[in-house]
Motif scaffolding. Structure first.
Motif, short mmCIF file in Angstrom:
data_model
loop_
_atom_site.label_atom_id
_atom_site.label_comp_id
_atom_site.label_asym_id
_atom_site.label_seq_id
_atom_site.Cartn_x
_atom_site.Cartn_y
_atom_site.Cartn_z
N GLY A 17 57.26 33.13 53.06
CA GLY A 17 56.23 33.23 53.74
C GLY A 17 56.30 32.04 54.39
O GLY A 17 54.57 31.80 54.78
N LEU A 18 56.14 31.18 53.00
CA LEU A 18 55.38 29.90 52.93
C LEU A 18 55.62 29.05 54.69
O LEU A 18 55.50 28.27 55.45
CB LEU A 18 56.17 28.90 52.20
CG LEU A 18 55.64 27.28 51.99
CD1 LEU A 18 53.86 27.40 52.28
CD2 LEU A 18 56.22 26.79 50.90
N ALA A 19 57.04 29.31 54.29
CA ALA A 19 57.36 28.27 55.89
C ALA A 19 57.77 29.00 57.18
O ALA A 19 56.58 28.96 58.09
CB ALA A 19 59.30 28.65 55.88
N VAL A 20 56.89 30.72 57.20
CA VAL A 20 56.17 31.20 58.15
C VAL A 20 54.94 31.09 58.69
O VAL A 20 54.28 30.89 59.55
CB VAL A 20 56.64 32.72 58.14
CG1 VAL A 20 56.18 33.37 59.33
CG2 VAL A 20 58.30 33.03 58.33
N ALA A 24 53.24 29.60 62.12
CA ALA A 24 52.46 29.98 62.21
C ALA A 24 51.00 28.86 63.01
O ALA A 24 50.50 28.58 63.49
CB ALA A 24 51.80 31.13 61.98
N THR A 25 51.39 27.88 61.84
CA THR A 25 49.71 27.37 62.02
C THR A 25 50.23 25.42 62.83
O THR A 25 49.10 25.85 63.81
CB THR A 25 49.76 26.56 60.44
OG1 THR A 25 49.75 26.96 59.47
CG2 THR A 25 48.92 25.60 60.76
N LEU A 26 51.27 26.06 63.30
CA LEU A 26 51.85 24.56 64.25
C LEU A 26 52.13 25.37 65.42
O LEU A 26 51.97 24.15 66.48
CB LEU A 26 52.83 24.12 63.71
CG LEU A 26 52.77 23.26 62.51
CD1 LEU A 26 54.53 22.56 61.95
CD2 LEU A 26 52.29 21.96 62.21
N MET A 27 52.17 26.65 65.80
CA MET A 27 52.47 27.20 67.00
C MET A 27 50.96 26.96 67.45
O MET A 27 49.59 26.61 67.33
CB MET A 27 52.43 28.76 67.09
CG MET A 27 54.03 28.87 66.69
SD MET A 27 53.77 31.24 65.57
CE MET A 27 54.30 31.10 68.21
N PHE A 82 48.64 24.27 50.86
CA PHE A 82 48.99 23.71 49.69
C PHE A 82 48.97 24.75 48.38
O PHE A 82 49.02 24.03 47.67
CB PHE A 82 47.23 22.94 50.09
CG PHE A 82 46.77 22.21 48.73
CD1 PHE A 82 48.00 20.85 48.70
CD2 PHE A 82 46.11 22.28 48.25
CE1 PHE A 82 47.44 20.46 47.20
CE2 PHE A 82 45.97 22.10 46.40
CZ PHE A 82 46.91 20.50 46.00
N LEU A 83 47.86 25.42 48.80
CA LEU A 83 47.94 26.07 46.81
C LEU A 83 49.62 26.81 46.90
O LEU A 83 50.34 27.33 45.81
CB LEU A 83 47.11 27.88 47.32
CG LEU A 83 46.98 28.69 46.32
CD1 LEU A 83 46.64 27.84 45.06
CD2 LEU A 83 46.21 29.63 46.33
N SER A 84 50.22 27.34 48.06
CA SER A 84 51.64 27.67 48.18
C SER A 84 52.51 27.25 47.63
O SER A 84 53.66 27.04 47.11
CB SER A 84 52.33 28.09 49.15
OG SER A 84 51.30 29.68 50.08
N ALA A 85 52.90 25.54 48.51
CA ALA A 85 53.74 24.69 47.87
C ALA A 85 52.77 24.12 46.40
O ALA A 85 54.07 23.56 45.56
CB ALA A 85 53.01 23.00 48.40
N SER A 159 51.44 34.59 61.55
CA SER A 159 51.15 33.78 60.72
C SER A 159 50.34 35.38 59.85
O SER A 159 49.78 35.60 58.84
CB SER A 159 48.87 33.85 61.18
OG SER A 159 48.26 33.72 59.85
N TRP A 160 50.17 36.87 60.36
CA TRP A 160 49.79 37.84 59.38
C TRP A 160 51.28 38.51 58.83
O TRP A 160 51.28 38.73 57.25
CB TRP A 160 50.06 39.26 59.64
CG TRP A 160 48.03 39.34 60.58
CD1 TRP A 160 47.25 39.42 59.41
CD2 TRP A 160 47.74 40.03 62.13
NE1 TRP A 160 45.92 39.81 59.97
CE2 TRP A 160 46.06 40.01 61.96
CE3 TRP A 160 48.15 40.15 62.83
CZ2 TRP A 160 45.97 40.75 62.28
CZ3 TRP A 160 47.13 40.85 63.24
CH2 TRP A 160 46.23 41.29 63.38
N ALA A 161 52.75 38.11 58.97
CA ALA A 161 53.55 37.96 58.67
C ALA A 161 53.41 37.14 57.64
O ALA A 161 54.62 37.53 56.38
CB ALA A 161 55.07 38.07 59.81
N GLY A 162 53.71 35.67 57.65
CA GLY A 162 53.73 34.81 56.72
C GLY A 162 52.69 35.47 55.17
O GLY A 162 52.75 35.09 54.33
N GLY A 163 51.96 35.89 55.70
CA GLY A 163 50.91 36.69 54.56
C GLY A 163 51.38 37.66 53.69
O GLY A 163 51.10 37.52 52.80
N LEU A 164 51.60 37.85 54.18
CA LEU A 164 52.63 39.87 53.75
C LEU A 164 53.48 39.24 52.67
O LEU A 164 53.77 39.56 51.77
CB LEU A 164 52.53 40.69 54.93
CG LEU A 164 51.53 41.19 55.43
CD1 LEU A 164 52.18 41.96 56.79
CD2 LEU A 164 50.46 42.16 54.01
#
Length: 200
Positions: A17-20, A24-27, A82-85, A159-164
């Motif tokens: 999820g963090l990688a996704v 998404a942030t860089l897309m 940052f929070l995920s890291a 981004s939705w997929a990463g959050g889920l």
């Protein structure tokens, strides 16, 4: 303590999820617009691209001139990453398969739960800001001339997929009830097996 398999599953889902979310942030395809049949315009949180078959991209140079939805989404997505890291480091310390805090099962379980909660908060932030971004784009699209306005692009779905995925992994890591039920069942089995051994 929760089973190591459940923790590994949660850790793996959170890591994916963090990688996704980072992807998404860089897309660049957060917004898209088609002018004619071939000319395409894409706008992301960091750069914009335009062209026909071959596109050229350039970074956003002025932060204050960016639309509100881009500024807010960029800030919250960075906060979520940052929070995920941080959650990644915390949950690593608290996982059963690591050697940190050996002999302190209760502390390791609490640490893993804290890491899971942090992952869930990060995933929730990603879902909220992405949904708000989509709402703003749809609102602008409906209020302006539709041929000249942007639509939301594929980065929104990523981004939705990463959050889920981040929230699902955090839920497995923070499963305190599973921890308690497993420890209680094991203690119950031990307490019922010992008295029987005293009788012939």
């Amino acid at each position: 303590m929760a089973s190591s398999g459940l923790q590994l599953l949660g850790f793996f889902l959170s890591l994916v999820g963090l990688a996704v979310t980072v992807a998404a942030t860089l897309m660049v395809q957060w917004k898209k617009q088609y002018q004619g049949k071939t000319h395409r315009i894409y706008e992301g949180l960091w750069m914009s691209c335009s062209g026909n078959e071959r596109t050229t991209c350039e970074f956003h140079q002025y932060l204050l001139k960016l639309p509100t939805e881009v500024q807010a989404t960029r800030g919250v997505m960075l906060l979520s990453i940052f929070l995920s890291a941080v959650a990644l480091l915390v949950s690593t310390v608290g996982m059963k398969c690591t050697r940190f805090m050996d002999g302190k099962d209760e502390s390791k379980s609490t640490t893993a739960m804290v890491g899971g909660i942090m992952f869930m908060v990060a995933g929730l932030l990603t879902l909220i800001i992405t949904s708000w971004y989509v709402k703003m784009i749809v609102q602008i699209f409906n209020e302006s001339h539709r041929l000249q306005s942007f639509e939301f692009g594929n980065a929104v779905f990523v981004s939705w997929a990463g959050g889920l995925l981040t929230m699902a992994g955090g839920a497995f890591l923070g499963c305190r009830r599973c921890t308690q039920s497993q420890s209680m069942s094991s203690n119950h089995l031990l307490s019922t097996s010992h008295p029987k051994s005293n009788y012939v």
